[in-house]
Enzyme design. Sequence first.
Site, PDB file in Angstrom:
ATOM      1  N   HIS A  11       0.826  -1.198   0.000  1.00 30.97           N
ATOM      2  CA  HIS A  11       0.000   0.000   0.000  1.00 30.97           C
ATOM      3  C   HIS A  11       0.871   1.264   0.000  1.00 30.97           C
ATOM      4  O   HIS A  11       0.689   2.165  -0.811  1.00 30.97           O
ATOM      5  CB  HIS A  11      -0.934  -0.038   1.211  1.00 30.97           C
ATOM      6  CG  HIS A  11      -1.811   1.156   1.315  1.00 30.97           C
ATOM      7  ND1 HIS A  11      -2.940   1.291   0.544  1.00 30.97           N
ATOM      8  CD2 HIS A  11      -1.709   2.273   2.054  1.00 30.97           C
ATOM      9  CE1 HIS A  11      -3.504   2.458   0.824  1.00 30.97           C
ATOM     10  NE2 HIS A  11      -2.771   3.070   1.746  1.00 30.97           N
ATOM     11  N   LYS A  12       1.862   1.271   0.914  1.00 33.49           N
ATOM     12  CA  LYS A  12       2.797   2.406   0.977  1.00 33.49           C
ATOM     13  C   LYS A  12       3.527   2.568  -0.355  1.00 33.49           C
ATOM     14  O   LYS A  12       3.734   3.668  -0.847  1.00 33.49           O
ATOM     15  CB  LYS A  12       3.861   2.149   2.063  1.00 33.49           C
ATOM     16  CG  LYS A  12       3.479   2.498   3.486  1.00 33.49           C
ATOM     17  CD  LYS A  12       4.743   2.408   4.357  1.00 33.49           C
ATOM     18  CE  LYS A  12       4.498   2.537   5.828  1.00 33.49           C
ATOM     19  NZ  LYS A  12       5.722   2.318   6.643  1.00 33.49           N
ATOM     20  N   ASP A  68      11.262   5.251   9.485  1.00 32.46           N
ATOM     21  CA  ASP A  68      10.954   4.784  10.833  1.00 32.46           C
ATOM     22  C   ASP A  68      10.114   5.865  11.505  1.00 32.46           C
ATOM     23  O   ASP A  68      10.395   7.055  11.341  1.00 32.46           O
ATOM     24  CB  ASP A  68      12.226   4.516  11.631  1.00 32.46           C
ATOM     25  CG  ASP A  68      11.963   3.526  12.759  1.00 32.46           C
ATOM     26  OD1 ASP A  68      11.096   2.644  12.606  1.00 32.46           O
ATOM     27  OD2 ASP A  68      12.614   3.633  13.819  1.00 32.46           O
ATOM     28  N   GLY A 149      -2.464   1.508  14.230  1.00 30.20           N
ATOM     29  CA  GLY A 149      -1.591   1.920  15.333  1.00 30.20           C
ATOM     30  C   GLY A 149      -2.325   2.764  16.367  1.00 30.20           C
ATOM     31  O   GLY A 149      -3.407   2.408  16.842  1.00 30.20           O
TER      32      GLY A 149
HETATM   33  P1  IMP Z   1       6.724   2.253  11.329  1.00 31.09           P
HETATM   34  O1  IMP Z   1       8.122   2.742  11.569  1.00 31.09           O
HETATM   35  O2  IMP Z   1       6.041   2.966  10.185  1.00 31.09           O
HETATM   36  O3  IMP Z   1       6.644   0.760  11.229  1.00 31.09           O
HETATM   37  O4  IMP Z   1       5.885   2.658  12.636  1.00 31.09           O
HETATM   38  C1  IMP Z   1       6.193   2.152  13.934  1.00 31.09           C
HETATM   39  C2  IMP Z   1       4.954   2.159  14.803  1.00 31.09           C
HETATM   40  O5  IMP Z   1       4.509   3.495  15.029  1.00 31.09           O
HETATM   41  C3  IMP Z   1       3.748   1.440  14.193  1.00 31.09           C
HETATM   42  O6  IMP Z   1       3.766   0.083  14.499  1.00 31.09           O
HETATM   43  C4  IMP Z   1       2.587   2.137  14.892  1.00 31.09           C
HETATM   44  O7  IMP Z   1       2.379   1.611  16.172  1.00 31.09           O
HETATM   45  C5  IMP Z   1       3.100   3.554  15.046  1.00 31.09           C
HETATM   46  N1  IMP Z   1       2.660   4.399  13.905  1.00 31.09           N
HETATM   47  C6  IMP Z   1       3.390   4.748  12.818  1.00 31.09           C
HETATM   48  N2  IMP Z   1       2.695   5.535  11.996  1.00 31.09           N
HETATM   49  C7  IMP Z   1       1.468   5.681  12.574  1.00 31.09           C
HETATM   50  C8  IMP Z   1       0.296   6.381  12.193  1.00 31.09           C
HETATM   51  O8  IMP Z   1       0.205   7.034  11.134  1.00 31.09           O
HETATM   52  N3  IMP Z   1      -0.745   6.289  13.046  1.00 31.09           N
HETATM   53  C9  IMP Z   1      -0.714   5.598  14.199  1.00 31.09           C
HETATM   54  N4  IMP Z   1       0.349   4.908  14.600  1.00 31.09           N
HETATM   55  C10 IMP Z   1       1.442   4.956  13.787  1.00 31.09           C
END
Ligand code: IMP
Length: 192
Positions: A11-12, A68, A149
């Site tokens: 999706h990303k 990240d 999240g």
């Molecule tokens: P990642 O680095 O994009 O994998 O994000 C790490 C963690 O941050 C995810 O597993 C979510 O718990 C939280 N997170 C990242 N982006 C979002 C967002 O847009 N909304 C809510 N939680 C987020």
Amino acid sequence: MDLVFATNNQHKLKELQAILGEDFHLLSLKDIGCNEEIPEEQPTLEGNASQKSFYIFNKYGYDCFADDTGLEIEALNGEPGVFSARYAGKEKSAEANMKKVLERMAKINQRKARFRTVISLIIRGEEKRFEGIVSGEILKEKRGNSGFGYDPIFQPEGLNQSFAEMGLADKNKISHRGHAVEKLVNYLKEIE
Ligand code: IMP
């Protein structure tokens, strides 16, 4: 130009490919035959983003970028931050993570928080980093069903909706990831 996005989130990938247009051909980890787990062992978002992009560059030789993201809550000294995905344990449960935040914040009135995304891009052998931030507050209880999240407990500054009450397009316009991606795309278009 081939460019690896160190993710398996289709999706990303699709969303970004649409923004970048034909001059860039985005590849996922699967596309380059990378099936192993990429190490993410650093104490900061910057460190983790760089560790992931350098891992791909060093092992596979592609220009690439990695991101990240963390939720940083002021009253909790920046927690969960780099531990956002696994705040309540290695199961990475969004429900358990939100529960832990709400419990820790139960008696706290100062509820300022922000999401922060760091992107590390390695292109032509050099690293560039891009940061995106959205400020807001932690709600007292969950609101809304969309997103993922911590979306149901985060309300961006100046709005009366949680991230989980907004449509994806509206969220992307103001979100941490949206801002970081915008900077990345502007840079790529500049050097193309
Ligand atoms: P990642 O680095 O994009 O994998 O994000 C790490 C963690 O941050 C995810 O597993 C979510 O718990 C939280 N997170 C990242 N982006 C979002 C967002 O847009 N909304 C809510 N939680 C987020």
